[in-house]
Design a protein around this motif. Structure first.
Motif, mmCIF file in Angstrom:
data_model
loop_
_atom_site.group_PDB
_atom_site.id
_atom_site.type_symbol
_atom_site.label_atom_id
_atom_site.label_comp_id
_atom_site.label_asym_id
_atom_site.label_seq_id
_atom_site.Cartn_x
_atom_site.Cartn_y
_atom_site.Cartn_z
ATOM 1 N N ASN A 47 0.665 -1.261 0.020
ATOM 2 C CA ASN A 47 0.248 0.108 -0.011
ATOM 3 C C ASN A 47 0.798 1.211 -0.114
ATOM 4 O OD1 ASN A 47 0.837 -1.078 2.497
ATOM 5 N ND2 ASN A 47 -0.615 0.350 3.636
ATOM 6 N N LEU A 52 -3.544 1.265 -5.738
ATOM 7 C CA LEU A 52 -4.544 0.663 -4.847
ATOM 8 C C LEU A 52 -5.414 -0.488 -5.354
ATOM 9 C CD1 LEU A 52 -6.247 3.827 -3.198
ATOM 10 C CD2 LEU A 52 -4.642 2.278 -2.086
ATOM 11 N N TYR A 53 -5.523 -0.439 -6.960
ATOM 12 C CA TYR A 53 -6.366 -1.370 -7.376
ATOM 13 C C TYR A 53 -5.936 -1.237 -9.159
ATOM 14 C CZ TYR A 53 -10.540 -3.730 -9.195
ATOM 15 O OH TYR A 53 -11.348 -4.458 -9.686
ATOM 16 N N SER A 92 -7.974 1.816 0.332
ATOM 17 C CA SER A 92 -8.658 0.447 -0.409
ATOM 18 C C SER A 92 -9.760 0.776 -1.146
ATOM 19 C CB SER A 92 -9.162 -0.391 0.614
ATOM 20 O OG SER A 92 -9.505 -1.661 -0.061
ATOM 21 N N ASN A 94 -12.153 -1.327 -3.965
ATOM 22 C CA ASN A 94 -12.877 -2.607 -4.272
ATOM 23 C C ASN A 94 -13.806 -2.543 -5.518
ATOM 24 O OD1 ASN A 94 -12.345 -2.658 -0.896
ATOM 25 N ND2 ASN A 94 -11.670 -4.298 -1.933
ATOM 26 N N SER A 163 -8.560 -1.543 6.006
ATOM 27 C CA SER A 163 -8.414 -1.908 4.620
ATOM 28 C C SER A 163 -9.908 -2.564 4.499
ATOM 29 C CB SER A 163 -7.600 -3.104 4.366
ATOM 30 O OG SER A 163 -7.469 -3.293 3.085
ATOM 31 N N SER A 164 -10.309 -2.645 3.124
ATOM 32 C CA SER A 164 -11.558 -3.491 2.678
ATOM 33 C C SER A 164 -11.237 -4.326 1.888
ATOM 34 C CB SER A 164 -12.609 -2.217 2.197
ATOM 35 O OG SER A 164 -12.884 -1.187 3.247
ATOM 36 N N PHE A 165 -12.311 -5.351 1.721
ATOM 37 C CA PHE A 165 -12.034 -6.472 0.902
ATOM 38 C C PHE A 165 -13.514 -6.848 0.553
ATOM 39 C CE2 PHE A 165 -12.156 -8.271 5.294
ATOM 40 C CZ PHE A 165 -12.909 -9.368 5.308
ATOM 41 N N SER A 173 -15.130 -4.480 5.842
ATOM 42 C CA SER A 173 -13.864 -3.495 6.229
ATOM 43 C C SER A 173 -13.177 -3.857 7.298
ATOM 44 C CB SER A 173 -14.245 -2.212 6.323
ATOM 45 O OG SER A 173 -14.692 -1.461 5.246
ATOM 46 N N LYS A 212 -2.144 -6.403 -1.172
ATOM 47 C CA LYS A 212 -3.202 -6.945 -1.570
ATOM 48 C C LYS A 212 -2.915 -7.905 -2.921
ATOM 49 C CE LYS A 212 -7.784 -5.325 -3.401
ATOM 50 N NZ LYS A 212 -8.573 -4.177 -3.859
ATOM 51 N N LEU A 218 -5.544 -10.841 1.450
ATOM 52 C CA LEU A 218 -4.742 -9.588 1.962
ATOM 53 C C LEU A 218 -3.742 -10.261 2.927
ATOM 54 C CD1 LEU A 218 -7.631 -7.097 2.900
ATOM 55 C CD2 LEU A 218 -6.238 -7.122 0.918
#
Length: 244
Positions: A47, A52-53, A92, A94, A163-165, A173, A212, A218
């Protein structure tokens, strides 16, 4: 009638007690030094890289200037156009059913967290560049103030999103109280956090290093006040404390 009500209440309590959590948590301890694990990490995979993604269409990055604001950037990988919006500060990103969810959190003063929903990044404002990200570099002159194309679906104080998933197409989260004493896995439900599983206290008193690997895979490396790694895959959570 009173006896029947008592029986129904008792059955309800038994049902709640026996209801299993969505997540399975296992805790163990090893006689190892966490530094031996950290030195194998590559910054671009964590991170702290600012990334982030990434999916087939967008590369999503962040910048953060603390109380002066933060920004989330969606770079279109086909035409290199960069769309951005205010987000203080992204931890995060998603994706569920074609929509992007940006989890933001800031431990300034009483602390706060929010979650933004972005249905179409192309409707966000356009910028020419993404500033170089580093936790010690203040980028406030570049931070966006635009909310175009974003929808705030959660806003709360005294809670930090670590963090979130995604699991089973639901957004969860890992959250902690501003004092770090209570840590939970909570589901985003009806625009609020609903606790699903409680975790040990004071795991994330400071920002962890996060790797991630996927939406539901994670690794979180924490060092204060305790040292260890929390690995999350689907609904399985393994917390390993390092004691050297």
């Amino acid at each position: 009638m009173r006896k029947l009500s008592y029986v129904l209440l008792l059955l309800s309590l038994i049902s709640c007690k026996n209801k299993s959590s969505v997540f399975e948590v296992k805790i163990n301890h090893v006689s190892k030094n966490i530094i031996d694990e950290l030195k194998h990490l590559k910054e671009e995979e964590t991170n702290f890289s600012g990334l982030l993604y990434k999916d087939e269409k967008y590369e999503v990055r962040k910048s953060c200037s603390g109380e002066w604001g933060g920004t989330v950037y969606f770079k279109n990988r086909q035409n290199n156009v960069i769309h951005y919006a205010a987000a203080t500060c992204p931890v995060s990103v998603n994706k569920i059913n074609g929509k992007y969810y940006v989890s933001n959190s800031l431990a300034h003063m009483q602390g706060f967290s929010e979650i933004l929903e972005i249905s179409d990044p192309e409707k966000m404002e356009i910028t020419k560049k993404i500033p170089v990200y580093h936790p010690d570099i203040i980028t406030r002159e570049y931070e966006s103030e635009s909310t175009l194309g974003t929808k705030k679906i959660l806003d709360t104080t005294r809670v930090l999103i670590i963090s979130s998933f995604v699991y089973n197409k639901k957004l969860y989260s890992i959250i902690s109280g501003i004092d770090g004493t209570k840590t939970t896995i909570s589901e985003l439900k009806n625009n609020r956090f609903e606790t699903v599983t409680e975790l040990p206290e004071k795991i994330f008193y400071s920002e962890p290093i996060i790797v991630k690997k996927a939406e539901n895979d994670l690794e979180l490396y924490f060092q204060h006040p305790q040292k260890g790694i929390m690995k999350l895959h689907d609904n399985k959570i393994q917390i390993t404390y390092y004691e050297k």
